[in-house]
Design a protein around this motif. Structure first.
Motif, short mmCIF file in Angstrom:
data_model
loop_
_atom_site.label_atom_id
_atom_site.label_comp_id
_atom_site.label_asym_id
_atom_site.label_seq_id
_atom_site.Cartn_x
_atom_site.Cartn_y
_atom_site.Cartn_z
N MET A 120 10.40 11.98 2.95
CA MET A 120 10.98 12.94 2.00
C MET A 120 10.52 12.69 0.57
O MET A 120 10.69 13.54 -0.30
N PHE A 121 9.92 11.52 0.32
CA PHE A 121 9.42 11.22 -1.02
C PHE A 121 7.96 11.65 -1.21
O PHE A 121 7.39 11.46 -2.27
N ILE A 122 7.37 12.23 -0.16
CA ILE A 122 6.02 12.77 -0.25
C ILE A 122 6.13 14.26 -0.52
O ILE A 122 6.65 15.03 0.29
N ARG A 123 5.64 14.68 -1.68
CA ARG A 123 5.77 16.09 -2.08
C ARG A 123 4.89 16.99 -1.23
O ARG A 123 3.89 16.55 -0.67
N ASP A 124 5.25 18.24 -1.16
CA ASP A 124 4.48 19.19 -0.36
C ASP A 124 3.02 19.25 -0.81
O ASP A 124 2.11 19.37 0.02
N GLU A 125 2.79 19.15 -2.12
CA GLU A 125 1.42 19.22 -2.61
C GLU A 125 0.57 18.03 -2.20
O GLU A 125 -0.66 18.07 -2.27
N ALA A 140 0.85 -1.19 0.00
CA ALA A 140 0.00 0.00 0.00
C ALA A 140 0.89 1.23 0.00
O ALA A 140 2.10 1.15 0.17
N ASP A 141 0.25 2.38 -0.18
CA ASP A 141 0.97 3.64 -0.29
C ASP A 141 0.74 4.47 0.96
O ASP A 141 -0.40 4.64 1.41
N LEU A 142 1.82 5.01 1.50
CA LEU A 142 1.75 5.88 2.68
C LEU A 142 0.72 6.97 2.53
O LEU A 142 0.05 7.37 3.50
N VAL A 193 -1.06 13.86 6.06
CA VAL A 193 -1.04 12.41 5.93
C VAL A 193 -0.57 11.76 7.23
O VAL A 193 -1.20 10.83 7.75
N VAL A 194 0.54 12.26 7.77
CA VAL A 194 1.04 11.68 9.01
C VAL A 194 0.05 11.86 10.14
O VAL A 194 -0.14 10.96 10.98
N LYS A 195 -0.65 12.99 10.16
CA LYS A 195 -1.64 13.22 11.22
C LYS A 195 -2.76 12.19 11.17
O LYS A 195 -3.33 11.81 12.21
N THR A 245 10.90 9.56 -8.64
CA THR A 245 10.51 9.76 -7.24
C THR A 245 11.52 10.68 -6.56
O THR A 245 12.40 10.24 -5.82
N PRO A 246 11.45 11.98 -6.83
CA PRO A 246 12.39 12.92 -6.22
C PRO A 246 12.16 13.06 -4.72
O PRO A 246 11.07 12.78 -4.22
N PHE A 247 13.21 13.46 -4.02
CA PHE A 247 13.04 13.69 -2.59
C PHE A 247 13.03 15.18 -2.30
O PHE A 247 13.58 15.99 -3.05
#
Length: 270
Positions: free
Chosen positions: A164-169, A131-133, A175-177, A215-217
């Motif tokens: 770091m692989f989750i973009r700001d947008e 699954a995806d974070l 997501v973490v919350k 997948t940029p960081f």
């Protein structure tokens, strides 16, 4: 963990993936030409990246051991990576054989390895979810998660080397919350994250080399990374370079701390 697991048929080996690039830096064999190309270009720009990867892996082990020693028996490891030595369940179950772990990753080869190689103690339990974070419901409501973890008891959420692989947008903080809101007080969050705070020029060069892939960081500052811990109290020593987070006594001070480019921290939910 030297056994090679064939790549699943749906895996596109022409596209580099962070888990396999990380595997290459750790000396693993389960990576492909596309992964090695990005990994080697990054090493050329930032020779310390291999030590940083090793330091990040060591941080994972120390954080999980610390949490298990505090009495945490449940772990949700998101972005687990290809199995190597010192996997989360091995560390936790060495402290408490009854510890339970759910592994999550979005790379099918990681899950193939996990199912083939990761075996826990008879007293404990492990589960593996592809699954995806960025889709918390697919993880938190997954039948295997619910069958393995008891959300009425404290859980350690482990997100090491992934955010770091989750973009700001894509709103990484929101997501973490979603995950931290799902666990009870007394639960913990362990995070490591790339930063440019410690060595700006080196990290800029590394980003230019690494971010040629799909997948940029995104490096983040100490203040930004601390936001992931809203509602949590950081345990000593707080947010520090991964090499400096509760190092083992025989490790001594790290000569590459300033070049590490990675912060690590563990927090306890209030």
């Amino acid at each position: 963990m030297a056994e090679h697991v064939p790549a699943p048929s749906k895996l596109d080996t022409s596209v580099p993936h962070p888990a396999r690039i990380y595997d290459y830096w750790l000396g693993g064999n389960d990576n492909f030409e596309a992964d090695r190309k990005v990994a080697e270009a990054t090493v050329a720009a930032f020779p310390g990246v291999v030590q940083a990867a090793q330091g990040n892996r060591a941080f994972l082990g120390r954080a999980v051991r610390f949490l298990a020693e505090q009495g945490i028996t449940q772990f949700l490891d998101i972005g687990t990576g290809i199995p190597t030595q010192g996997n989360t369940h091995e560390v936790a179950q060495a402290v408490n054989p009854a510890a339970r772990v759910v592994y999550v990753d979005n790379d099918p080869i990681v899950m193939a390895h996990a199912r083939a190689l990761l075996r826990g103690t008879p007293e404990g339990r492990t589960a593996y979810i592809e699954a995806d974070l960025r889709d918390p419901d697919s993880i938190l409501k997954h039948p295997d998660t619910l069958a393995t973890l008891d959300f009425t008891e404290p859980i350690a959420i482990v997100i090491v080397g992934t955010l770091m692989f989750i973009r700001d947008e894509d709103d990484p903080f929101g997501v973490v919350k979603r995950y931290t809101d799902a666990v009870v007080p007394g639960s913990h969050l362990a995070v490591s994250h790339i930063t440019a705070d410690l060595a700006p020029e080196t990290m800029e060069a590394a980003a230019k080399a690494y971010n040629t892939g799909p997948t940029p960081f995104t490096p983040r500052t100490a203040a930004e990374i601390t936001r992931f811990f809203d509602g949590f109290e950081l345990v000593d020593p707080g947010l520090v370079a991964v090499f400096d987070w509760r190092p083992d006594p025989d490790e001594g001070p790290s000569p590459v701390t300033r070049q590490a480019g990675l912060y690590g921290a563990v927090g306890r939910k209030l």
